[in-house]
Design an enzyme around this catalytic site. Structure first.
Site, PDB file in Angstrom:
ATOM      1  N   TYR A   1       0.694  -1.297  -0.086  1.00 40.97           N
ATOM      2  CA  TYR A   1      -0.156   0.037   0.128  1.00 40.97           C
ATOM      3  C   TYR A   1       0.851   1.154   0.016  1.00 40.97           C
ATOM      4  O   TYR A   1       0.719   2.205  -0.847  1.00 40.97           O
ATOM      5  CB  TYR A   1      -0.831  -0.086   1.062  1.00 40.97           C
ATOM      6  CG  TYR A   1      -2.027   1.003   1.032  1.00 40.97           C
ATOM      7  CD1 TYR A   1      -2.953   0.956   0.389  1.00 40.97           C
ATOM      8  CD2 TYR A   1      -2.133   2.057   2.069  1.00 40.97           C
ATOM      9  CE1 TYR A   1      -3.902   1.809   0.158  1.00 40.97           C
ATOM     10  CE2 TYR A   1      -3.161   3.152   2.096  1.00 40.97           C
ATOM     11  CZ  TYR A   1      -3.774   2.981   1.159  1.00 40.97           C
ATOM     12  OH  TYR A   1      -5.046   3.824   1.231  1.00 40.97           O
TER      13      TYR A   1
ATOM     14  N   ARG B   1     -10.698  -1.978  10.497  1.00 40.15           N
ATOM     15  CA  ARG B   1     -10.088  -0.747  10.885  1.00 40.15           C
ATOM     16  C   ARG B   1     -10.566  -0.520  12.292  1.00 40.15           C
ATOM     17  O   ARG B   1     -11.644  -1.031  12.814  1.00 40.15           O
ATOM     18  CB  ARG B   1     -10.554   0.434   9.997  1.00 40.15           C
ATOM     19  CG  ARG B   1      -9.844   0.519   8.582  1.00 40.15           C
ATOM     20  CD  ARG B   1     -10.012   1.795   8.031  1.00 40.15           C
ATOM     21  NE  ARG B   1      -9.544   2.099   6.936  1.00 40.15           N
ATOM     22  CZ  ARG B   1     -10.061   1.771   5.672  1.00 40.15           C
ATOM     23  NH1 ARG B   1     -11.353   1.301   5.673  1.00 40.15           N
ATOM     24  NH2 ARG B   1      -9.501   2.047   4.499  1.00 40.15           N
TER      25      ARG B   1
HETATM   26  N1  UDP Z   1      -5.871  -0.939  15.839  1.00 39.64           N
HETATM   27  C1  UDP Z   1      -6.281  -1.296  17.213  1.00 39.64           C
HETATM   28  N2  UDP Z   1      -7.170  -2.166  17.429  1.00 39.64           N
HETATM   29  C2  UDP Z   1      -7.954  -2.622  16.338  1.00 39.64           C
HETATM   30  C3  UDP Z   1      -7.696  -2.242  15.076  1.00 39.64           C
HETATM   31  C4  UDP Z   1      -6.559  -1.271  14.906  1.00 39.64           C
HETATM   32  O1  UDP Z   1      -5.707  -0.498  18.293  1.00 39.64           O
HETATM   33  O2  UDP Z   1      -8.782  -3.612  16.278  1.00 39.64           O
HETATM   34  C5  UDP Z   1      -4.940   0.133  15.824  1.00 39.64           C
HETATM   35  C6  UDP Z   1      -3.806   0.095  14.676  1.00 39.64           C
HETATM   36  O3  UDP Z   1      -2.933  -0.881  15.189  1.00 39.64           O
HETATM   37  C7  UDP Z   1      -3.499   1.301  14.545  1.00 39.64           C
HETATM   38  C8  UDP Z   1      -4.739   2.377  14.657  1.00 39.64           C
HETATM   39  O4  UDP Z   1      -5.492   1.589  15.441  1.00 39.64           O
HETATM   40  O5  UDP Z   1      -2.436   1.838  15.487  1.00 39.64           O
HETATM   41  C9  UDP Z   1      -5.530   2.479  13.327  1.00 39.64           C
HETATM   42  O6  UDP Z   1      -5.472   1.312  12.663  1.00 39.64           O
HETATM   43  P1  UDP Z   1      -6.573   1.348  11.220  1.00 39.64           P
HETATM   44  O7  UDP Z   1      -6.533  -0.066  10.999  1.00 39.64           O
HETATM   45  O8  UDP Z   1      -7.788   1.817  11.456  1.00 39.64           O
HETATM   46  O9  UDP Z   1      -5.729   2.150  10.195  1.00 39.64           O
HETATM   47  P2  UDP Z   1      -4.251   2.658  10.084  1.00 39.64           P
HETATM   48  O10 UDP Z   1      -4.183   4.262  10.368  1.00 39.64           O
HETATM   49  O11 UDP Z   1      -3.255   2.112  10.668  1.00 39.64           O
HETATM   50  O12 UDP Z   1      -4.306   2.763   8.298  1.00 39.64           O
END
Ligand code: UDP
Length: 309
Positions: free
Chosen positions: A145, A186
């Site tokens: 990505y 997410r």
């Molecule tokens: N995250 C989390 N628990 C979850 C899913 C995501 O703590 O069940 C964390 C993930 O590790 C990241 C943040 O939340 O630090 C945002 O993750 P997301 O997948 O929404 O999007 P990203 O910003 O990583 O693209």
């Protein structure tokens, strides 16, 4: 105006189409339905002035009619897609964007491409300005990505200049709102569904990593303003209000009944530590800034999940 939107079945793509139709435009929506939702397409099809074409943009597009603007939002974008869909992502970011540029060149259409804050990787500059080149692992689990989107920016910059195609690039930061897929992996859909089920919220690591969440209607407004502007350099679009994931989890627990605990689980490799957009460029050149704060946006989103998801 006649407009093209790829990724129309996706979360932001759907909202963009809805707003463009509300504004009175004709919209042709393209999607291969790999990560988007058929319900989004069906809701759009119910409106006059919307036409749907099922197509994967990594394959050449046979569309020959001119559009005022082609909005390119087609790409799997959730970290859970970075495993099973890694090659699709690379194809969409390379061949797909190339196909969109060819289409724009053939038909005299302007391209609005949606890039991402992921081009900054795990940033060493905070908040992130557009001038920052990023800190990206080219062979890591997010590289399909991150590097795909970086290649897309390089391709657009060079192709647009070489062939005199009009192009605009939005770097989208974390965005949320109604119609996110409950199972898209997410953080927000995960936390809300866990909260409503009374299950523990799965915070990755200690939750000290930060994100800055933008409500989807603000994002769509920024995308449209950029598409209609003269700004040829990439522009950050996002809400600068930053929060740690642990604090975010606590907010969602409160909004979903207050019964859930917090469970700390393993943190994915290369998960960015800090993320907050510097939106000076968008403010100055587009007159844009987010209007919906997190309290309002989360209230609307949680209510939508309770009703529909
Ligand atoms: N995250 C989390 N628990 C979850 C899913 C995501 O703590 O069940 C964390 C993930 O590790 C990241 C943040 O939340 O630090 C945002 O993750 P997301 O997948 O929404 O999007 P990203 O910003 O990583 O693209």
């Amino acid at each position: 105006m006649q407009l093209l939107v790829t990724g129309c079945a996706g979360f932001i793509g759907y909202h963009l189409c809805e707003r463009l139709l509300d504004d009175g435009h004709e919209v042709v929506g393209v999607d291969d339905l790999s990560t988007g939702q058929l319900t989004n397409v069906n809701d759009l099809k119910a409106r006059p002035r919307f036409r749907f074409v099922e197509h994967d943009i990594a394959e050449p597009l046979s569309i020959e009619e001119p559009f005022e603007i082609a909005y390119n939002l087609a790409c799997p974008a959730s970290p859970i897609d970075f495993g099973p869909r890694r090659l699709n992502i690379l194809a969409v970011c390379s061949r797909g964007v190339w196909n969109m540029l060819d289409l724009c060149r053939r038909t005299g259409t302007r391209l609005l491409h949606t890039s991402t804050s992921e081009v900054y990787g795990n940033p060493r500059e905070h908040p992130q300005r557009e001038s920052y080149w990023g800190h990206v692992n080219p062979i890591g689990p997010r590289s399909c990505y991150d590097e795909g989107k970086r290649f897309a920016e390089a391709l657009i910059t060079n192709y647009a200049n070489y062939h005199q195609v009009e192009a605009r690039v939005a770097r989208i930061f974390n965005t949320y709102g109604p119609r996110m897929r409950a199972d898209d992996g997410r953080v927000l859909p995960n936390f809300i569904t866990q909260g409503f089920a009374g299950k523990p919220l799965t915070v990755h690591g200690d939750g000290s990593q930060t994100r800055s969440f933008c409500y989807v209607t603000d994002m769509v407004d920024g995308i449209i303003r950029l598409a209609n502007s003269d700004v040829t350099e990439p522009v950050n679009l996002g809400n600068p209000a930053e929060i740690s994931i642990l604090e975010f989890a606590r907010e969602i627990v409160r909004l979903t009944g207050g019964k859930s605990e917090i469970a700390h689980v393993e943190r994915p490799k290369d998960d960015p530590e800090l993320r907050r957009p510097d939106i000076t460029r968008a403010r100055q050149h587009l007159g844009w800034e987010p209007k919906i704060d997190r309290a309002q946006g989360l209230a609307r989103t949680v209510q939508w999940f309770e009703q529909y998801a």
